[in-house]
Design a protein around this motif. Structure first.
Motif, short mmCIF file in Angstrom:
data_model
loop_
_atom_site.label_atom_id
_atom_site.label_comp_id
_atom_site.label_asym_id
_atom_site.label_seq_id
_atom_site.Cartn_x
_atom_site.Cartn_y
_atom_site.Cartn_z
N GLN A 55 -5.80 -2.09 -3.11
CA GLN A 55 -5.68 -2.11 -1.74
C GLN A 55 -5.22 -2.97 -1.57
N LEU A 56 -5.22 -4.52 -2.81
CA LEU A 56 -4.33 -5.96 -2.54
C LEU A 56 -2.95 -5.77 -3.06
N ASP A 57 -2.78 -4.28 -3.83
CA ASP A 57 -1.72 -4.55 -4.20
C ASP A 57 -1.12 -3.95 -2.58
N LEU A 58 -1.04 -3.45 -2.49
CA LEU A 58 -0.50 -2.54 -1.15
C LEU A 58 -0.56 -3.22 0.50
N LEU A 59 -1.56 -4.19 0.35
CA LEU A 59 -1.17 -5.41 1.02
C LEU A 59 -0.06 -6.21 0.77
N ALA A 60 0.10 -6.37 0.04
CA ALA A 60 1.14 -8.11 -0.71
C ALA A 60 2.32 -6.57 -0.70
N ARG A 61 2.62 -5.53 -1.13
CA ARG A 61 3.75 -4.66 -1.08
C ARG A 61 4.83 -4.24 -0.03
N LEU A 62 3.72 -4.39 1.05
CA LEU A 62 4.14 -4.07 2.46
C LEU A 62 4.21 -5.37 3.37
N GLY A 63 3.49 -6.15 3.03
CA GLY A 63 4.07 -7.62 3.93
C GLY A 63 2.50 -7.32 5.00
N GLU A 89 0.52 -8.93 17.01
CA GLU A 89 -0.23 -7.12 17.60
C GLU A 89 1.28 -6.29 16.61
N GLU A 90 2.66 -6.76 17.06
CA GLU A 90 3.88 -5.40 16.92
C GLU A 90 4.08 -5.26 15.42
N GLN A 91 3.07 -7.33 14.90
CA GLN A 91 3.67 -6.66 13.11
C GLN A 91 2.52 -6.08 13.01
N ARG A 92 1.43 -5.88 13.13
CA ARG A 92 0.34 -5.06 12.32
C ARG A 92 0.77 -3.62 12.90
N ASP A 93 1.40 -3.02 14.13
CA ASP A 93 1.56 -2.17 14.23
C ASP A 93 2.21 -1.80 13.30
N ALA A 94 3.58 -2.33 13.07
CA ALA A 94 4.62 -2.14 12.04
C ALA A 94 4.39 -1.92 10.74
N ALA A 95 3.69 -2.89 10.45
CA ALA A 95 2.44 -2.60 9.30
C ALA A 95 2.34 -1.38 9.02
N ASN A 96 1.35 -1.14 9.91
CA ASN A 96 0.01 0.45 9.80
C ASN A 96 1.40 1.48 9.82
N ALA A 97 2.28 1.31 10.27
CA ALA A 97 3.19 2.59 10.25
C ALA A 97 3.96 2.27 8.86
N ARG A 98 4.12 1.10 8.14
CA ARG A 98 4.87 1.05 6.17
C ARG A 98 3.69 2.10 5.60
N VAL A 99 1.78 1.21 6.35
CA VAL A 99 1.34 2.00 5.13
C VAL A 99 1.60 3.94 5.25
N ASP A 100 1.37 3.51 6.34
CA ASP A 100 1.76 5.62 6.94
C ASP A 100 2.59 6.09 6.25
N ALA A 101 3.53 5.51 6.13
CA ALA A 101 4.92 6.36 5.40
C ALA A 101 5.30 5.92 3.77
N ASP A 102 3.60 4.70 3.07
CA ASP A 102 3.68 4.99 2.05
C ASP A 102 3.59 5.55 1.32
N PRO A 103 3.81 6.90 0.18
CA PRO A 103 3.42 7.82 -0.86
C PRO A 103 2.43 6.95 -1.66
N ALA A 104 2.18 5.70 -2.11
CA ALA A 104 1.51 5.39 -3.05
C ALA A 104 -0.05 5.16 -2.70
N ALA A 105 -0.15 4.67 -1.72
CA ALA A 105 -0.96 4.14 -0.62
C ALA A 105 -1.74 5.84 -0.47
N GLY A 106 -1.72 6.98 -0.40
CA GLY A 106 -1.74 8.71 -0.45
C GLY A 106 -2.47 8.54 -2.07
N VAL A 107 -1.63 8.49 -2.28
CA VAL A 107 -1.76 8.79 -3.68
C VAL A 107 -2.71 7.96 -4.52
N THR A 108 -3.21 6.54 -4.31
CA THR A 108 -3.72 5.70 -4.44
C THR A 108 -5.33 6.21 -4.30
#
Length: 143
Positions: free
Chosen positions: A55-63, A70-89
């Motif tokens: 989780q900490l790695d994901l947060l750091a990698r995705l800023g 709120e806008e930055q959080r929404d963009a960050a959530n979109a990066r998490v959803d789009a990150d294939p490593a998040a699902g694999v992890t």
């Protein structure tokens, strides 16, 4: 209890256990595995530690960090959803948890070694012994 709820002592115990497994220190593994009835099992701690690192790695990698608007959080959530490593992890941690429920004998060591391999990948180091020192220093510096 979740990975985010781990106490410093639990994290240090999980690190010590994994180092004992890596060092093939049978006596230390036995001592650290012997948990009181009220304590969480050692494999639960080990997997929660791996989950926390992921989780900490994901947060750091995705800023992603505290203080995002709120806008930055929404963009960050979109990066998490789009990150294939998040699902694999997430799938890997789920698999570790399922494996831990039935692991006995040599399978406990095999699972622990798999977690060590995962942690080495997340830490991006070649020398596994460095992982334990890095994690221990991180826990101790966090208070």
């Amino acid at each position: 209890m979740t990975a985010a709820d781990m106490t410093h002592d639990e994290m240090l115990t999980a690190i010590a256990y994994l180092q004992a497994v890596w060092d093939d220190d049978v006596d230390a593994v036995a001592v650290l595995s012997d948990r009181a009835d009220a304590e969480r099992g050692i494999l639960d701690l080990v997997i929660d530690l791996a989950d926390r690192v992921g989780q900490l790695d994901l947060l750091a990698r995705l800023g992603i960090h505290d203080g995002l608007d709120e806008e930055q959080r929404d963009a960050a959530n979109a990066r998490v959803d789009a990150d294939p490593a998040a699902g694999v992890t997430a799938a890997l941690i789920y698999t570790y948890r399922a494996w831990a429920k039935t692991a006995e004998g040599p399978a406990v060591r095999d699972l622990s070694m798999a977690v060590i391999g995962y942690l080495a990948l997340m830490a991006r180091v070649d020398d596994v012994s460095q992982i334990f020192e890095m994690m221990r220093a991180s826990v101790l510096s966090d208070g």
